[in-house]
Design a protein around this motif. Structure first.
Motif, PDB file in Angstrom:
ATOM      1  N   ALA A 149      -0.196  98.202  -2.341  1.00 33.28           N
ATOM      2  CA  ALA A 149       1.078  97.734  -2.876  1.00 33.28           C
ATOM      3  C   ALA A 149       0.925  96.509  -3.761  1.00 33.28           C
ATOM      4  O   ALA A 149       1.847  96.161  -4.506  1.00 33.28           O
ATOM      5  CB  ALA A 149       2.046  97.423  -1.731  1.00 33.28           C
ATOM      6  N   ASP A 150      -0.249  95.859  -3.700  1.00 31.02           N
ATOM      7  CA  ASP A 150      -0.466  94.622  -4.449  1.00 31.02           C
ATOM      8  C   ASP A 150      -1.375  94.807  -5.654  1.00 31.02           C
ATOM      9  O   ASP A 150      -1.644  93.835  -6.375  1.00 31.02           O
ATOM     10  CB  ASP A 150      -1.077  93.560  -3.527  1.00 31.02           C
ATOM     11  N   VAL A 151      -1.876  96.012  -5.882  1.00 31.54           N
ATOM     12  CA  VAL A 151      -2.832  96.274  -6.958  1.00 31.54           C
ATOM     13  C   VAL A 151      -2.297  97.407  -7.824  1.00 31.54           C
ATOM     14  O   VAL A 151      -1.963  98.487  -7.327  1.00 31.54           O
ATOM     15  CB  VAL A 151      -4.218  96.649  -6.381  1.00 31.54           C
ATOM     16  N   GLY A 152      -2.212  97.164  -9.136  1.00 29.41           N
ATOM     17  CA  GLY A 152      -1.698  98.172 -10.046  1.00 29.41           C
ATOM     18  C   GLY A 152      -2.740  99.182 -10.501  1.00 29.41           C
ATOM     19  O   GLY A 152      -2.408 100.293 -10.892  1.00 29.41           O
ATOM     20  N   GLY A 153      -3.996  98.812 -10.460  1.00 29.21           N
ATOM     21  CA  GLY A 153      -5.066  99.686 -10.897  1.00 29.21           C
ATOM     22  C   GLY A 153      -6.396  98.954 -10.823  1.00 29.21           C
ATOM     23  O   GLY A 153      -6.437  97.748 -10.549  1.00 29.21           O
ATOM     24  N   VAL A 154      -7.473  99.690 -11.062  1.00 29.74           N
ATOM     25  CA  VAL A 154      -8.815  99.154 -10.909  1.00 29.74           C
ATOM     26  C   VAL A 154      -9.676  99.620 -12.083  1.00 29.74           C
ATOM     27  O   VAL A 154      -9.586 100.777 -12.502  1.00 29.74           O
ATOM     28  CB  VAL A 154      -9.461  99.624  -9.582  1.00 29.74           C
ATOM     29  N   VAL A 155     -10.504  98.707 -12.587  1.00 28.03           N
ATOM     30  CA  VAL A 155     -11.590  99.075 -13.504  1.00 28.03           C
ATOM     31  C   VAL A 155     -12.884  98.565 -12.889  1.00 28.03           C
ATOM     32  O   VAL A 155     -13.011  97.371 -12.593  1.00 28.03           O
ATOM     33  CB  VAL A 155     -11.400  98.480 -14.912  1.00 28.03           C
ATOM     34  N   VAL A 156     -13.819  99.471 -12.692  1.00 25.18           N
ATOM     35  CA  VAL A 156     -15.101  99.160 -12.056  1.00 25.18           C
ATOM     36  C   VAL A 156     -16.181  99.177 -13.126  1.00 25.18           C
ATOM     37  O   VAL A 156     -16.315 100.162 -13.858  1.00 25.18           O
ATOM     38  CB  VAL A 156     -15.415 100.193 -10.956  1.00 25.18           C
ATOM     39  N   ILE A 157     -16.955  98.102 -13.218  1.00 27.99           N
ATOM     40  CA  ILE A 157     -17.982  97.981 -14.255  1.00 27.99           C
ATOM     41  C   ILE A 157     -19.360  98.090 -13.616  1.00 27.99           C
ATOM     42  O   ILE A 157     -19.844  97.166 -12.946  1.00 27.99           O
ATOM     43  CB  ILE A 157     -17.852  96.656 -15.015  1.00 27.99           C
TER      44      ILE A 157
END
Length: 272
Positions: free
Chosen positions: A113-121
């Motif tokens: 609920a606190d994270v809109g999305g993720v980008v993993v590098i």
């Protein structure tokens, strides 16, 4: 940095690193660009440019943050969420490099609920058990170097790579050090080594929009990237950064910025 109230981004560094690794990346993400809704339809009026509100943190045991007795990926994930909340970000996109990618996915899994999305590098699956001899070597107390210049000359990345932009390397190396009695030493706590995070366990539980940036000369092979996409319950687009080592902010920062800005532009702001 960036306009208050704009869509949020939290940047998470890798292991033994610090928030300064993002100093030359963050301003490019905060800069105004077209929103996803404007990319999808012809413009009848002048386009409205929007930026992002970008923050970067030092995980505990790294940079200017305090050291802890024990390190826990769940605790690091709570730190990421707490920093986003303190900055007034509404469900930010969390971007993590290497170990920071594991932390970013943990934050999205444990606090959806606190994270809109993720980008993993370039964060690998991390299946192999720790090498105990190598772990003991890494957890040895840091040496103290007599001068700042001597300490900076000893800066190395984990894993090492062949190409660094010298001005970026020098900035990152300087931020990796702290003054102590007798000279200079590394700021990170070597006791963090051994903290276990496995993307194989996390990806099947990831139900937030996510993207994997794979470095051409990094730790995530093409075969591993395909496997990671198969583990995710939703789409996990894989974007390769050409000619980049595991640390693309040190050798291919413009390619990294372009990939990240594209992901942010195509990701609509969280619904209110």
């Amino acid at each position: 940095m960036g306009p208050p109230g704009a869509p949020g981004v939290v940047l998470v560094h890798g292991g033994a690193a610090h928030s300064g690794w993002w100093d030359h990346i963050a301003p490019q993400l905060a800069a105004p660009q077209l929103a996803a809704s404007q990319l999808a339809a012809p413009q009848l009026a002048a386009p409205r440019l929007t930026g992002h509100r970008v923050v970067a943190l030092d995980l505990s045991g790294h940079g200017d943050s305090e050291h802890r007795t024990d390190y826990d990926p769940l605790l690091w994930a709570r730190e990421v969420v707490a920093v986003g909340a303190a900055a007034g970000l509404d469900r930010p996109v969390v971007i993590g490099h290497s170990m920071g990618g594991w932390v970013a996915v943990t934050a999205a899994v444990e606090h959806p609920a606190d994270v809109g999305g993720v980008v993993v590098i370039d964060s690998p699956l991390n299946d192999a058990p720790p090498d105990e001899a190598r772990l003991r070597e890494r957890r040895r107390p840091h040496p103290v170097h007599p001068t700042l210049e001597a300490a900076m000359a000893r800066f190395r990345t984990l894993p090492p790579q062949e190409v660094y932009l010298p001005f970026v390397r020098d900035h990152v190396a300087r931020g990796s050090l702290r003054a102590v009695d007798g000279g200079w030493t590394w700021a990170f706590d070597p006791d963090f080594f051994g903290t276990r995070l496995r993307l194989r366990d996390l990806l099947p539980r990831l139900h937030r929009p996510a993207t994997l940036l794979r470095c051409a000369h990094g730790l995530v092979t093409a075969a591993m990237a395909t496997e990671m996409a198969g583990l995710s319950p939703g789409p996990l687009p894989v974007v390769e950064l050409p000619d980049a080592g595991h640390h693309p902010m040190l050798d291919q920062p413009l390619a990294l910025v372009a990939a990240l800005r594209t992901q942010l532009a195509l990701r609509p702001p969280p619904a209110r």
